[in-house]
Design a protein around this motif. Structure first.
Motif, mmCIF file in Angstrom:
data_model
loop_
_atom_site.group_PDB
_atom_site.id
_atom_site.type_symbol
_atom_site.label_atom_id
_atom_site.label_comp_id
_atom_site.label_asym_id
_atom_site.label_seq_id
_atom_site.Cartn_x
_atom_site.Cartn_y
_atom_site.Cartn_z
ATOM 1 N N UNK A 568 0.135 -10.833 3.851
ATOM 2 C CA UNK A 568 -1.273 -10.730 3.455
ATOM 3 C C UNK A 568 -1.971 -9.576 4.177
ATOM 4 N N UNK A 569 -1.711 -9.465 5.496
ATOM 5 C CA UNK A 569 -2.361 -8.422 6.302
ATOM 6 C C UNK A 569 -1.977 -7.033 5.810
ATOM 7 N N UNK A 570 -0.684 -6.864 5.519
ATOM 8 C CA UNK A 570 -0.227 -5.541 5.081
ATOM 9 C C UNK A 570 -0.826 -5.186 3.727
ATOM 10 N N UNK A 571 -0.787 -6.120 2.810
ATOM 11 C CA UNK A 571 -1.324 -5.843 1.474
ATOM 12 C C UNK A 571 -2.790 -5.446 1.586
ATOM 13 N N UNK A 572 -3.513 -6.178 2.419
ATOM 14 C CA UNK A 572 -4.932 -5.871 2.595
ATOM 15 C C UNK A 572 -5.107 -4.464 3.187
ATOM 16 N N UNK A 573 -4.333 -4.189 4.202
ATOM 17 C CA UNK A 573 -4.408 -2.874 4.854
ATOM 18 C C UNK A 573 -4.151 -1.738 3.858
ATOM 19 N N UNK A 574 -3.103 -1.874 3.076
ATOM 20 C CA UNK A 574 -2.752 -0.812 2.120
ATOM 21 C C UNK A 574 -3.743 -0.746 0.965
ATOM 22 N N UNK A 575 -4.200 -1.902 0.514
ATOM 23 C CA UNK A 575 -5.116 -1.900 -0.634
ATOM 24 C C UNK A 575 -6.497 -1.392 -0.226
ATOM 25 N N UNK A 576 -6.991 -1.871 0.911
ATOM 26 C CA UNK A 576 -8.316 -1.436 1.367
ATOM 27 C C UNK A 576 -8.395 0.078 1.502
ATOM 28 N N UNK A 577 -7.277 0.682 1.834
ATOM 29 C CA UNK A 577 -7.283 2.125 2.052
ATOM 30 C C UNK A 577 -6.712 2.917 0.876
#
Ligand code: ADP
Ligand code: MG
Length: 729
Positions: A568-577
């Protein structure tokens, strides 16, 4: 029948080093001559076009079609002046290698003639048949087409009479199908995030470039010996082989004088690299016999990544001319050191500052501490992603093998800086710090010397070590592209810097003076990220236990490590940016798992084949000789003497039998596990099964085979031995 090992040895021993004569003159005379660099651009482009290319490199400005036609025509003229007949888009598909498809410049004309042609459209965009590149299912649901698009930030170059144009590779639906696209975005994200933080200290800073200086380790082996080892040929590593009586224990290879044959090879690949603008600077012998390293001067990260990919290609090509093979695998030989690709990384501003160097005054020291602490904090938050970014079947064999950093991500910053951070953490603020009070006293920042004592304070066991003015990420695999590690690292730090800026801004909004706001947030981060700092010996068992207590992950295998790509953290990190979306991340996860499964599957097949069809028949043959000999002895000796003298021989016959039986049994059992692993419904499960069940047989089988190597007559043994692979040069 001829023994293939002896044939290979004969060939190898009869070789003379192929001499390579550098052209007379200086390296700088030919450096970059095969690239469309600023000098050739100025010569071939109009002033207007040159400025446009520069703007697009520096500011990412789009190039319009008319201008593209002009640039293409100049590029063609330049390339043809260098003898190029073809052009290709050069990209980094998810295979991890580079891809190219050459097209001739020619267009047929009426009357049976042809003319060289190259238009802006062909420069800017191409549509290679992409259906055979891995896409992780992205293209199954949509269109099969993909296209490549010009990356003007990495100069075009000429190799083998072909103009190579660095490009990104994306699907028609806009999803990234390569390693360059997310890297470029991540670099842009860190540029913006770092500039925003820099502006707290210095309004003049408008651009920040992430820099990368990689160090490439590799082994050399004579091609005849390489070819005589089916395992090296098919997997890049030896699956069997008893340790050589002498290997690296005398530490006599590291920095030793370079053998003539290796040196001639180095001279030639360096020459080729220099012509292509790769600023190679350093070469030396590494720890293991026949292991070497080369390193360039660092560059902007995207360029450095391209240059590393190019270098690996050039090395392999040039080695062939010298009848040698470059082993880029992370662990070609079990008993000696493996190879890594240290990624030295820092951030450089357009005002000429390296953000990882402490400055002359308290203000620049606070800036330095700010970046340092944000890196530690980001690393702590996303350590698993960084671990995932370097995961591969080959690297699994190296990480944590007491020669390379463990799979536990931690950071080393040296005693001086540790003390500094500890003091800041403990410090009490006496009232508010006004913005004018940048003195060390008021900030409670102990004086940091401008030049940190990095050489005396080095920790070579840390996966992520601060080395005076850069961080050295040492856990990257030698065969890997630097792309994944650099995308992850820069993105992690960028996200953290954004978060930092947000927190500082919130405090400022509440009327906290800026300097104090910065100080407060830093203090908090130091506390929160403490567990990621480790100054001791990362190779030790104590650290493994300590890290577990601290709650740090120790993900020893690729299937485990890769999970962080889709957390979840990685997906958020990549998507947010806007670097990659969840579909793209899932696709990469799938591709990497599939690759892992196939690699282990191939290794397992090679182990089975070598054991059953190469080793066992030879062992049986030798055993028969011993049996015949024993029988012969029984005929010529009296029973009593025979009983006494044949004991050893009978014992050896028994031992060989036992090993043969074990090898056969284990190989058959491994085959059964492989069948099960192959039937698993997903690559994730299959990868897990390959790691836990199939690979579990690799070591036991090897042990028996390596024992047989010690028992069987050297003259019969079919595979070149470690002493031959490691010492013949
Ligand atoms: P070693 O780590 O083997 O002692 P060096 O300290 O000489 O080697 O540097 C190794 C690599 O680090 C080289 O490729 C060098 O260009 C690179 N490097 C030096 N400074 C920086 C920097 N500021 N950013 C990125 N890489 C750097
Ligand atoms: Mg280094």
């Amino acid at each position: 029948m001829e023994n293939i090992r002896f044939k290979a040895l004969e060939t190898t021993l009869s070789r003379k080093p192929l001499k390579f004569d550098l052209p007379t003159g200086k390296i700088s005379d030919y450096f970059g001559e095969q690239t469309f660099n600023h000098v050739s651009m100025q010569e071939f482009l109009t002033g207007e076009a040159f400025k446009q290319v520069l703007r697009s490199i520096e500011k990412g400005e789009k190039i319009d079609r008319k201008m593209a036609d002009q640039i293409a025509a100049s590029l063609k003229a330049w390339a043809m002046s260098k003898g190029a007949t073809h052009y290709t888009h050069w990209f980094h598909p998810l295979t991890g290698a580079t891809a190219e498809k050459h097209d001739a410049f020619i267009d047929p004309m009426e009357g049976g003639k042809a003319i060289e042609n190259f238009q802006g459209g062909q420069l800017i965009q191409q549509e290679p048949d992409a259906s055979s590149f891995p896409s992780g299912g992205i293209r199954n649901t949509f269109e099969a087409r993909g296209y490549t698009a010009w990356d003007p930030t990495s100069p075009a170059f000429i190799m083998d009479n072909t103009l190579c144009i660095p490009t990104i590779f994306v699907s028609y639906t806009g999803e990234a199908l390569d390693y360059k696209t997310p890297l470029l975005t991540a670099l842009d994200v860190i540029d913006k995030a770092a500039v925003a933080v820099c502006q707290l200290f210095d309004k003049d800073i408008k651009k920040v470039n992430a820099t990368l200086g990689w160090e490439q380790e590799y082994f050399l082996v004579d091609t005849a010996l390489f070819m005589a080892r089916p395992d090296l040929l098919l997997t890049g590593r030896t699956v069997f082989g008893h340790a050589s009586a002498k290997d690296q224990q005398l530490s006599d290879h590291y920095f030793g004088s370079i053998a003539q044959r290796a040196l001639e090879f180095m001279k030639e690949f360096e020459y080729e690299s220099h012509r292509l603008g790769i600023p190679l600077k350093t070469r030396h012998n590494e720890v293991a016999p026949n292991q070497f390293e080369c390193a360039p001067v660092y560059e902007e990260t995207n360029l450095a990544v391209d240059h590393n990919q190019l270098l690996m290609h050039i090395m392999q090509k040039v080695a062939r001319k010298h009848d040698m093979t470059v082993l880029l695998h992370e662990k070609p030989y079990a008993s000696v050191n493996g190879s890594g690709k240290h990624n030295n990384w820092s951030l450089a501003t357009d005002t000429g500052i390296n953000l990882f160097t402490p400055g002359k005054d308290a203000k620049s020291n606070l800036r330095f501490i700010t970046f340092l602490v944000n890196i530690l904090k980001g690393l702590d938050t996303h350590a698993d992603l960084l671990r995932a970014s370097i995961a591969s079947a080959g690297n699994d064999l190296r990480l944590g093998a007491n020669e390379a950093p463990p799979a536990i991500i931690s950071a080393f910053i040296g005693s001086q800086l540790s003390r500094t951070l500890d003091e800041i953490e403990k410090s009490k603020l006496n009232g508010k710090i006004s913005n004018k009070e940048y003195s060390e006293m008021n900030l409670n920042i102990p004086k940091i010397p401008e030049i940190l004592a990095d050489n005396t304070d080095r920790n070579r066991t840390s996966p992520f070590a601060f080395t005076g003015n850069k961080f050295e990420f040492r856990a990257v695999g030698s065969a890997d592209t630097c792309s994944n590690a650099m995308t992850a690292l820069n993105l992690i730090v960028a996200e953290q810097l954004k978060e930092f800026k947000k927190e500082v801004d919130a405090l400022i909004k509440k009327k906290t003076p800026k300097t104090e706001a910065i100080y407060q947030v830093i203090k908090k981060y130091i506390r929160e990220s403490k567990r990621i700092r480790f100054e001791g010996n990362s190779y030790s068992q104590e650290w493994i236990e300590e890290a577990e207590k601290r709650g740090l992950s120790n993900l020893g295998s690729t299937p485990e490590a890769l999970k962080a790509y889709v957390s979840e953290e990685t997906v958020k990190l990549f998507e947010d940016n806007n670097v990659l979306n969840s579909r793209e991340l899932n696709a990469r996860f799938e591709i990497k798992l599939e690759n892992y499964v196939k690699k282990i599957q191939i290794e397992s097949r090679v182990i089975g084949d070598l054991a059953k069809n190469h080793i066992i028949p030879i062992a049986v043959r030798y055993q028969n000789t011993l049996i015949e000999n024993a029988r012969g002895l029984s005929e010529v000796l009296d029973t009593k003497t025979y009983m006494k003298l044949s004991r050893n021989q009978v014992q050896t016959i028994k031992e060989i039998s036992e090993h043969i039986t074990e090898v056969k049994t284990l190989v058959d059992a491994m085959l059964e596990e492989r069948k099960k692993a192959n039937r698993m419904p997903s690559f994730e499960e299959s990868a897990g099964a390959y790691h836990e069940k199939v690979m579990a047989y690799f070591e036991p089988i090897r042990q028996h085979v390596d024992k047989l190597e010690l028992l069987v007559d050297d003259e019969l043994w079919p595979l070149p031995k470690y002493r031959e692979l490691l010492f013949i040069r």
